[in-house]
Structures are given as structure tokens and as C-alpha cells.
Design a protein around this motif. Structure first.
Motif, PDB file in Angstrom:
ATOM      1  N   SER A  30     -47.058  36.898 -56.673  1.00  0.00           N
ATOM      2  CA  SER A  30     -48.222  37.583 -56.142  1.00  0.00           C
ATOM      3  C   SER A  30     -49.068  36.655 -55.293  1.00  0.00           C
ATOM      4  CB  SER A  30     -49.079  38.135 -57.289  1.00  0.00           C
ATOM      5  OG  SER A  30     -49.637  37.064 -58.032  1.00  0.00           O
ATOM      6  N   ALA A  31     -49.998  37.241 -54.519  1.00  0.00           N
ATOM      7  CA  ALA A  31     -50.901  36.431 -53.711  1.00  0.00           C
ATOM      8  C   ALA A  31     -51.751  35.522 -54.593  1.00  0.00           C
ATOM      9  CB  ALA A  31     -51.802  37.336 -52.869  1.00  0.00           C
ATOM     10  N   LYS A  32     -52.171  36.020 -55.771  1.00  0.00           N
ATOM     11  CA  LYS A  32     -52.968  35.210 -56.696  1.00  0.00           C
ATOM     12  C   LYS A  32     -52.175  33.999 -57.166  1.00  0.00           C
ATOM     13  CE  LYS A  32     -55.489  35.410 -61.095  1.00  0.00           C
ATOM     14  NZ  LYS A  32     -55.881  36.289 -62.233  1.00  0.00           N
ATOM     15  N   ASP A  33     -50.920  34.224 -57.534  1.00  0.00           N
ATOM     16  CA  ASP A  33     -50.083  33.116 -57.986  1.00  0.00           C
ATOM     17  C   ASP A  33     -49.764  32.153 -56.840  1.00  0.00           C
ATOM     18  OD1 ASP A  33     -50.024  33.853 -60.602  1.00  0.00           O
ATOM     19  OD2 ASP A  33     -47.984  34.646 -60.604  1.00  0.00           O
ATOM     20  N   ALA A  34     -49.586  32.705 -55.637  1.00  0.00           N
ATOM     21  CA  ALA A  34     -49.290  31.846 -54.484  1.00  0.00           C
ATOM     22  C   ALA A  34     -50.459  30.900 -54.206  1.00  0.00           C
ATOM     23  CB  ALA A  34     -48.989  32.692 -53.257  1.00  0.00           C
ATOM     24  N   ALA A  35     -51.689  31.433 -54.301  1.00  0.00           N
ATOM     25  CA  ALA A  35     -52.871  30.592 -54.103  1.00  0.00           C
ATOM     26  C   ALA A  35     -52.982  29.544 -55.203  1.00  0.00           C
ATOM     27  CB  ALA A  35     -54.127  31.457 -54.053  1.00  0.00           C
ATOM     28  N   SER A  36     -52.681  29.958 -56.447  1.00  0.00           N
ATOM     29  CA  SER A  36     -52.727  29.034 -57.571  1.00  0.00           C
ATOM     30  C   SER A  36     -51.662  27.953 -57.431  1.00  0.00           C
ATOM     31  CB  SER A  36     -52.523  29.803 -58.884  1.00  0.00           C
ATOM     32  OG  SER A  36     -52.484  28.927 -59.992  1.00  0.00           O
ATOM     33  N   LEU A  37     -50.500  28.336 -56.938  1.00  0.00           N
ATOM     34  CA  LEU A  37     -49.418  27.371 -56.729  1.00  0.00           C
ATOM     35  C   LEU A  37     -49.823  26.316 -55.705  1.00  0.00           C
ATOM     36  CD1 LEU A  37     -45.647  28.173 -56.426  1.00  0.00           C
ATOM     37  CD2 LEU A  37     -46.727  26.666 -54.775  1.00  0.00           C
ATOM     38  N   ASP A  38     -50.431  26.753 -54.614  1.00  0.00           N
ATOM     39  CA  ASP A  38     -50.894  25.795 -53.605  1.00  0.00           C
ATOM     40  C   ASP A  38     -51.900  24.812 -54.196  1.00  0.00           C
ATOM     41  OD1 ASP A  38     -49.304  26.724 -51.578  1.00  0.00           O
ATOM     42  OD2 ASP A  38     -50.861  27.929 -50.629  1.00  0.00           O
ATOM     43  N   LYS A  39     -52.788  25.341 -55.032  1.00  0.00           N
ATOM     44  CA  LYS A  39     -53.793  24.471 -55.676  1.00  0.00           C
ATOM     45  C   LYS A  39     -53.107  23.466 -56.596  1.00  0.00           C
ATOM     46  CE  LYS A  39     -58.226  24.634 -58.113  1.00  0.00           C
ATOM     47  NZ  LYS A  39     -57.907  23.598 -59.115  1.00  0.00           N
ATOM     48  N   ASP A  40     -52.092  23.935 -57.337  1.00  0.00           N
ATOM     49  CA  ASP A  40     -51.361  23.034 -58.225  1.00  0.00           C
ATOM     50  C   ASP A  40     -50.624  21.946 -57.453  1.00  0.00           C
ATOM     51  OD1 ASP A  40     -52.182  24.230 -60.553  1.00  0.00           O
ATOM     52  OD2 ASP A  40     -50.388  25.475 -60.792  1.00  0.00           O
ATOM     53  N   LEU A  41     -50.105  22.303 -56.274  1.00  0.00           N
ATOM     54  CA  LEU A  41     -49.430  21.290 -55.467  1.00  0.00           C
ATOM     55  C   LEU A  41     -50.372  20.147 -55.112  1.00  0.00           C
ATOM     56  CD1 LEU A  41     -47.298  23.506 -53.049  1.00  0.00           C
ATOM     57  CD2 LEU A  41     -46.407  21.832 -54.674  1.00  0.00           C
ATOM     58  N   MET A  42     -51.640  20.477 -54.904  1.00  0.00           N
ATOM     59  CA  MET A  42     -52.624  19.445 -54.585  1.00  0.00           C
ATOM     60  C   MET A  42     -53.152  18.751 -55.837  1.00  0.00           C
ATOM     61  SD  MET A  42     -54.687  21.096 -51.320  1.00  0.00           S
ATOM     62  CE  MET A  42     -54.764  22.803 -51.890  1.00  0.00           C
ATOM     63  N   ASP A  43     -53.466  19.536 -56.895  1.00  0.00           N
ATOM     64  CA  ASP A  43     -54.059  18.955 -58.099  1.00  0.00           C
ATOM     65  C   ASP A  43     -53.030  18.237 -58.970  1.00  0.00           C
ATOM     66  OD1 ASP A  43     -56.413  20.060 -57.258  1.00  0.00           O
ATOM     67  OD2 ASP A  43     -56.412  21.713 -58.696  1.00  0.00           O
ATOM     68  N   MET A  44     -51.850  18.840 -59.126  1.00  0.00           N
ATOM     69  CA  MET A  44     -50.820  18.281 -59.996  1.00  0.00           C
ATOM     70  C   MET A  44     -49.796  17.461 -59.217  1.00  0.00           C
ATOM     71  SD  MET A  44     -50.102  21.724 -62.280  1.00  0.00           S
ATOM     72  CE  MET A  44     -48.560  21.040 -62.889  1.00  0.00           C
ATOM     73  N   GLY A  45     -49.503  17.926 -58.010  1.00  0.00           N
ATOM     74  CA  GLY A  45     -48.427  17.302 -57.256  1.00  0.00           C
ATOM     75  C   GLY A  45     -48.852  16.138 -56.396  1.00  0.00           C
ATOM     76  N   GLY A  46     -50.163  15.989 -56.171  1.00  0.00           N
ATOM     77  CA  GLY A  46     -50.640  14.871 -55.382  1.00  0.00           C
ATOM     78  C   GLY A  46     -50.599  15.074 -53.881  1.00  0.00           C
ATOM     79  N   TRP A  47     -50.322  16.315 -53.419  1.00  0.00           N
ATOM     80  CA  TRP A  47     -50.255  16.581 -51.990  1.00  0.00           C
ATOM     81  C   TRP A  47     -51.657  16.824 -51.437  1.00  0.00           C
ATOM     82  CZ3 TRP A  47     -45.654  15.845 -49.793  1.00  0.00           C
ATOM     83  CH2 TRP A  47     -44.501  16.012 -50.565  1.00  0.00           C
ATOM     84  N   SER A  48     -51.877  16.454 -50.199  1.00  0.00           N
ATOM     85  CA  SER A  48     -53.122  16.787 -49.502  1.00  0.00           C
ATOM     86  C   SER A  48     -52.900  18.052 -48.687  1.00  0.00           C
ATOM     87  CB  SER A  48     -53.548  15.655 -48.576  1.00  0.00           C
ATOM     88  OG  SER A  48     -52.633  15.524 -47.489  1.00  0.00           O
ATOM     89  N   LEU A  49     -53.984  18.669 -48.240  1.00  0.00           N
ATOM     90  CA  LEU A  49     -53.873  19.859 -47.405  1.00  0.00           C
ATOM     91  C   LEU A  49     -53.116  19.545 -46.122  1.00  0.00           C
ATOM     92  CD1 LEU A  49     -54.573  22.770 -46.657  1.00  0.00           C
ATOM     93  CD2 LEU A  49     -56.806  21.976 -45.884  1.00  0.00           C
ATOM     94  N   ASP A  50     -53.413  18.415 -45.509  1.00  0.00           N
ATOM     95  CA  ASP A  50     -52.715  18.030 -44.290  1.00  0.00           C
ATOM     96  C   ASP A  50     -51.217  17.933 -44.520  1.00  0.00           C
ATOM     97  OD1 ASP A  50     -55.505  17.085 -44.241  1.00  0.00           O
ATOM     98  OD2 ASP A  50     -54.982  16.273 -42.272  1.00  0.00           O
TER      99      ASP A  50
END
Length: 240
Positions: A30-50
């Protein structure tokens, strides 16, 4: 993922062969999960937005050319992209991306020249809206979508064809009601609207970690070689 309002067109001198997993069917999120996944990529995965924008753009460029990043990659591959960017973001990130494109002499199409450019291009990359879009369309996008619908230009859409609701698909009437792109690339994972799509479907998400994939119940395809995308089927109902 992190795309905003713009179209790109490019002249593709040669066709690209894609790796295809004909029997593999991916779950949609879902769109909600997709947004949460992106946040996890930054918070848990160490990725930056760039970094995530770079990875998204690289995936889109390999599927046929997200956004300003994909246009830059396409130019560096030797293609001739141009950009239609009717509502330009004022964020510093987008300003820097535009500077990168201008330094490569990639042309920006004006509103007045868009109809002519649309008639001359061999492929259009549709990345107007992200996965959080919900109608109705605001000006000038209704008119833009209508022009694309009326053209015969092959279109590659990112995450969802523009004008489509991320969950319920194409609108029942008005601009976008008959919009069916030739191809769709889903970033990270397919979105529910893919069940209404009948063209070629690609997924680009080689940057997902096993822990994040497990959290969202995603099946990670085995991308061959150095490819960032793979052509796959989809089972959009399996997630809900």
C-alpha cells in the motif's frame, strides 16, 4: 519513490534486452507501507534522501530511461533526453539536480513547446506524481495527461501511471480514464494499482536489505549481473 512533477522525453537509438522472470509474481504494498518503507531505508538502512533518489533514477534509466536523476543517467548513456518540468520544486535538492542537467546541456521544454516535443519523441518517461497521489488532477496536469493520451508515444510510468489512484487505478472519467502506458516500473515493490495495468511491468529495488524486505513481506527478485531492474509479473491481491 522520491519523484516529483516532470516529464522526460528521450530518443532511444537502440533497443535494450531485459532480464525477465516469467514465473515470478511479486506482492504489492500500500501507499502507507511504501512511505513507511522509504522511511525505514533512511532510519534503519542508513540511506540519505539524495542516495535513494540516485538509486531510483538509476533503476528508471535502465528500464527505458525517476525523474531528473534518470535524465542525467540517460544523457551519460549517450541518449538525448529533454525535460518537461511544469511545476518546478524549490527544494535545494531539486535545484541542484537542475544545475547538474544544465551542466550537461540537457534542454528543458517550455509549456508552449510541449505539444511539438511530444510529437517528436520516441519514448516518454512519466514521473509526475509519487505513490501518494490521489485525484482530482489540478491544472495544468489534466491537460498534459490528455495530450499524452491522444498521442501514440510509448510511455514508461514510474510507480503508477499519472492520474491513476494508487489503490483504485485509473479514473472513471476525464483525463487519464483511458491512459494505459506501454510499461510501468515499480520502485521497491509494486503498488495496488498494478492490478489494473496491462503493459510490461518492471521492478527496481536492488537496494532493499533482507531485514526490510522481511518486515514488509516482500519477495526480492534475483537481479542478474549488474542490472538494477527486472521484468516481472505481479500478484497485487496477495498483499491484502
Amino acid at each position: 519513490m522520491f519523484h516529483r512533477s516532470f516529464f522526460r522525453r528521450c530518443s532511444l537509438p537502440t533497443a535494450r534486452r531485459y532480464s525477465k522472470a516469467a514465473t515470478m509474481s511479486l506482492k504489492a504494498i500500500s501507499a502507507k507501507d511504501a512511505a513507511s518503507l522509504d522511511k525505514d531505508l533512511m532510519d534503519m538502512g542508513g540511506w540519505s534522501l539524495d542516495q535513494l533518489m540516485e538509486l531510483a533514477g538509476l533503476s528508471v534509466s535502465q528500464a527505458g530511461g525517476d525523474g531528473l536523476v534518470a535524465a542525467r543517467h540517460l544523457a551519460q548513456y549517450g541518449y538525448n533526453p529533454s525535460i518537461y518540468y511544469p511545476k518546478q520544486g524549490k527544494n535545494e535538492l531539486y535545484t541542484r539536480l537542475r544545475t547538474q542537467l544544465e551542466n550537461l546541456s540537457i534542454p528543458f521544454i517550455t509549456d508552449a513547446n510541449f505539444p511539438t516535443a511530444l510529437g517528436e519523441t520516441s519514448l516518454l518517461i512519466d514521473a509526475i506524481f509519487g505513490f501518494s497521489f490521489g485525484g482530482p488532477l489540478r491544472d495544468p496536469f489534466g491537460g498534459i495527461i490528455s495530450q499524452i493520451e491522444a498521442s501514440n508515444v510509448p510511455v514508461l510510468s514510474v510507480d503508477a501511471p499519472s492520474s491513476w489512484d494508487i489503490a483504485t487505478g485509473p479514473p472513471e472519467q476525464g483525463p487519464g480514464a483511458g491512459f494505459m502506458p506501454s510499461a510501468l516500473i515499480s520502485l521497491s515493490a509494486p503498488k495496488p494499482c498494478v492490478k489494473f495495468f496491462s503493459g510490461r511491468h518492471f521492478v527496481g529495488g536492488r537496494f532493499l536489505t533482507p531485514a526490510i524486505a522481511e518486515k514488509y513481506g516482500l519477495d526480492l527478485p534475483k537481479y542478474p549481473g549488474i542490472d538494477q531492474v527486472m521484468e516481472v509479473g505481479v500478484n497485487a491481491d496477495a498483499r491484502f
